[in-house]
Design a protein around this motif. Structure first.
Motif: not given
Length: 228
Positions: A142-157, A173-178, A199-204
């Motif tokens: 039940g814990y999904e990529l969308e549930d990750l802390p935003a700071e973590f997601t950005e830093r892990e990307i 490649t350029v990766i962007t969440d807009g 961002a969660p899809e990019l991280l996934g």
């Protein structure tokens, strides 16, 4: 720059989230498949515990694992344990990691990790944070990529984009969440690919946990990423 003290606090919080969620499992569900091919949830929990001890080894100047075979054997050995033993092991090994992280040390020193990889000591708490957060997702409880802390997601990307930077198998490649953008891939003269999405899809996609089917690649093809 890595703030190891702040990251250690984030590791502690992430570990508590994982333990609270995993405590709702039972012995049968621990033995069920996780989202990682060939691994049960017990394998994931065992790996989380053994990774903490391995990072303690690195912080204290020892090899993370005696060998790759010993690492795999330890996970296989510990995977079938009942839930209460698994949770105690994750909790106790996490405490050992926190204790090692609190010891006076030169956080600018270079440490040897697995497979010849080296890194600055101050990055290890963030590496551990990534292990806990992403493997919490891998448990499939039940814990999904969308549930990750935003700071973590950005830093892990950022971390993964840097990891693939200069890789000959990945086109420029350029990766962007807009809102934010990261560059990765080789420095070759091929046409640059732009990958856009939440961002969660990019991280996934970068972490091999999603196919990238929900990402937009205008006029191009989503690059195939090599295994991490």
């Amino acid at each position: 720059m890595f703030d190891h003290e702040r990251d250690l606090a984030s590791v502690r919080d992430a570990t508590e989230r994982l333990l609270t969620a995993a405590a709702k499992l039972n012995n049968d569900s621990v033995a069920e498949p996780s989202r990682l091919p060939g691994w049960t949830r017990g394998h994931v929990l065992a790996h989380i515990a053994r990774n903490a001890d391995a990072l303690v080894n690195a912080l204290e100047g020892r090899p993370m694992y005696v060998s790759g075979e010993a690492r795999d054997a330890g996970i296989e050995r510990d995977a079938p344990r009942p839930l209460d033993v698994q949770l105690s092991d994750v909790r106790d090994s996490a405490a050992r990691f926190q204790q090692a992280g609190a010891a006076p040390a030169d956080w600018s020193r270079t440490l040897e990790l697995r497979n010849g990889v080296t890194d600055i000591a101050s990055t290890l708490p963030f590496r551990r944070w990534a292990e806990v957060e992403l493997h919490h997702v891998d448990l499939g409880i039940g814990y999904e990529l969308e549930d990750l802390p935003a700071e973590f997601t950005e830093r892990e990307i950022t971390f993964l984009a840097d990891r693939f930077s200069g890789h000959p198998e990945v086109p420029p490649t350029v990766i962007t969440d807009g809102t934010r953008a990261w560059s990765t891939g080789s420095g070759a003269t091929e046409p640059e690919v732009t990958v856009t999405g939440p961002a969660p899809e990019l991280l996934g996609w970068l972490s091999g946990r999603r196919t990238g089917a929900e990402l937009d690649v205008p006029g191009g093809v989503l690059p195939a990423l090599p295994p991490l």
